[in-house]
Design a protein around this motif. Structure first.
Motif: not given
Length: 153
Positions: A103-123
């Motif tokens: 659910q935290l990951l989904l929220k991060a993805q939703e936030f990214c989409k809502e704010n028109s970011y290119k995407g999310l990266a992680l290591e």
């Protein structure tokens, strides 16, 4: 905006809620072999939020924070777009396997989409079992680049 999934509440953390996640943030650092230091952790998190350098989401169950995700801003000169780095993701051991991380990951993805970011990266560590969850949620493993780090000594 808050999201609810059964008894899971996902909420963006402000200065007022820092104490909710401090024990989790400290446990996260200890997991990575750092010494416990609540005072330094408090100062660090307050600085990130005050300077608007990160976005922190917390997962709550029955009004108790049980996990968090911290995102940092980054930029691409090539694509001329802003992106986010999912730098920290932690769920208390007693709550793992109960979809808090998802659910935290989904929220991060939703936030990214809502704010028109290119995407999310992680290591992540090559032996981290969470890789299956990342891939289930549409994250793609990067095979065309190496990750390097230079450390001041």
């Amino acid at each position: 905006m808050e999201l609810f999934f059964d008894m899971i509440q996902i909420k963006r953390i402000t200065i007022a809620e820092i104490n909710d996640i401090l024990p989790l943030f400290d446990s996260y650092r200890v997991f990575y072999k750092m010494e416990s230091d609540i005072d330094a952790a408090t100062k660090f998190l307050k600085s990130r939020i005050t300077k608007e350098e990160s976005i922190i989401f917390a997962a709550y169950e029955n009004n108790k924070a049980v996990g968090f995700a911290q995102l940092y801003y980054t930029f691409s000169s090539v694509s001329l777009q802003e992106s986010l780095i999912l730098n920290d993701l932690f769920v208390h051991a007693d709550y793992r396997g109960k979809s808090f991380g998802e659910q935290l990951l989904l929220k991060a993805q939703e936030f990214c989409k809502e704010n028109s970011y290119k995407g999310l990266a992680l290591e992540t560590a090559i032996d981290n079992p969470a890789q299956k969850l990342y891939e289930k949620l549409g994250w793609e493993k990067d095979y065309h680049a190496f990750h390097y780090f230079w450390q001041v000594k």
